[in-house]
Design an enzyme around this catalytic site. Structure first.
Site, PDB file in Angstrom:
ATOM      1  N   CYS A   1     -14.157 -38.220 -16.385  1.00 25.96           N
ATOM      2  CA  CYS A   1     -13.761 -37.114 -15.501  1.00 25.96           C
ATOM      3  C   CYS A   1     -13.775 -35.780 -16.231  1.00 25.96           C
ATOM      4  O   CYS A   1     -12.821 -35.430 -16.936  1.00 25.96           O
ATOM      5  CB  CYS A   1     -12.376 -37.406 -14.932  1.00 25.96           C
TER       6      CYS A   1
ATOM      7  N   CYS B   1     -10.957 -33.435 -15.230  1.00 30.40           N
ATOM      8  CA  CYS B   1      -9.653 -33.758 -15.842  1.00 30.40           C
ATOM      9  C   CYS B   1      -9.630 -33.372 -17.324  1.00 30.40           C
ATOM     10  O   CYS B   1      -8.625 -32.861 -17.813  1.00 30.40           O
ATOM     11  CB  CYS B   1      -9.362 -35.260 -15.753  1.00 30.40           C
ATOM     12  N   ASP B   2     -10.701 -33.647 -18.053  1.00 32.00           N
ATOM     13  CA  ASP B   2     -10.638 -33.583 -19.521  1.00 32.00           C
ATOM     14  C   ASP B   2     -11.516 -32.505 -20.158  1.00 32.00           C
ATOM     15  O   ASP B   2     -11.409 -32.257 -21.361  1.00 32.00           O
ATOM     16  CB  ASP B   2     -11.054 -34.949 -20.110  1.00 32.00           C
TER      17      ASP B   2
END
Ligand code: NAP
Length: 310
Positions: free
Chosen positions: A132, A135-136
């Protein structure tokens, strides 16, 4: 006993919840490990009708949830592990309890696929291997990263990562992207994105302290093995449907997608049990098609309830 239980809070589940709630059946929506589903990990949704400038995935899903709540949908966090649809009361079994309902809509979506190569599990979750970018990605500002895959997801992840990262290497096992022409063109034209064709990752290389430092790849045409230095690797090679709890009861295809029955996109062999979205759709897998299936499943479940209740 509940009238309608909807399993899943992606586009399919939340659209079903809006329709069921507006029909005054107060659906109970069971929210699994990824509230909001796959779109919450998508940066920009450009193809959901009604948003000419695009909308970020989290905002879209949050709006759908609020819309369902406004009409009376209730939400509970739980994970369905098993199901029994054999009787008139449908049973959904979790670790600690059994839910009972007259009708069930399965909208459990799909989860990211992994490569199953050395280092993947070891470095997953904070040590450089991720599924992701939204997300990261921000953790790897000004670093070199790789994205693995050749579809729309891989291109989208790569483009998103250019906002933070110095260089993005797009590693694909063939010499042509599977992505839609517009996404492929956008990714390949980006100055920070470099494709690495005909290459399959064989291992994530690194150490416990610093996380990954490279991906070892093999060129499938020459068999040459090399390392691509990177601080993070984003795997974007497709998804597996979340259908394991229903495998004993429902017909699944060879890739474990639920096969709808009775000449409908959303019916199963069990009256009162319906499917919607990516768990039953290997072909289109779009937010809007999942929403459409969620609507159909809710309308079918309401019709079935009305028939039962006379
Ligand atoms: P996908 O289209 O199935 O693409 C998966 C990619 O991963 C393919 O390029 C495949 O290679 C590669 N791959 C699969 N297994 C691999 C392995 N073991 N090792 C190395 N590479 C592997 O999946 P997706 O990109 O997640 O897209 C899924 C669906 O969602 C599509 O319908 C897509 O259009 C849609 N989507 C749309 C958007 C958007 O419109 N904004 C964004 C994301 C996704 P091959 O090409 O060689 O098979």
């Amino acid at each position: 006993m509940e009238k309608v239980i909807i399993i899943g809070t992606g586009c399919a589940g939340l659209t079903a919840a809006v329709y069921a709630a507006r029909a005054n059946v107060e659906p109970l929506v069971i929210e699994g490990k990824q509230p909001g589903g796959q779109l919450t990990t998508t940066s920009e949704v450009e193809n959901f009708p009604g948003f000419p400038e695009g909308i970020d995935g989290y905002t879209l899903m949050d709006s759908m949830r609020k819309q369902a709540q406004r009409f009376g949908a209730r939400f509970e966090s739980d994970t369905i592990e098993d199901a029994d649809f054999s009787g008139p009361v449908k049973k959904l079994i979790t670790k600690n309890k059994t839910y009972e309902a007259k009708t069930v809509i399965i909208a459990t979506g799909a989860a990211p696929r992994f490569l199953s190569i050395p280092g993947e599990q070891e470095f997953f979750g904070g040590k450089g291997v991720s599924t992701c970018a939204v997300c990261d990605g921000a953790f790897y500002r000004d670093q070199e990263v790789v994205v693995i895959g050749g579809g729309d997801s891989a291109c989208e992840e790569a483009i998103f990562l250019t906002h933070f990262c110095k260089k993005v290497t797009l590693i694909h096992r063939r010499d042509q992207l599977r992505a839609s022409p517009i996404m492929a063109k956008r990714a390949l034209a980006h100055e920070k994105i470099t494709p690495l064709w005909d290459s399959i990752p064989e291992a994530f290389v690194g150490d416990e302290k610093d996380g990954i430092t490279a991906v070892q790849v093999k060129n499938v045409k020459t068999n040459e093995v090399s390392e691509v230095p990177c601080k993070a690797a984003f795997i974007a090679i497709g998804h597996n449907p979340n259908t394991a709890p229903f495998a004993k009861q429902l017909k699944l295809d060879e890739n474990k997608y639920i096969i709808p029955e009775n000449g409908s996109m959303v019916k199963t062999a069990f009256p009162g049990v319906y499917v919607a979205g990516d768990c039953a759709d290997h072909l289109y897998r779009q937010a809007i098609t999942a929403a459409g299936m969620g609507c159909q499943a809710a309308l079918e479940s309401i019709r079935w309830l009305e028939e039962q209740e006379g």
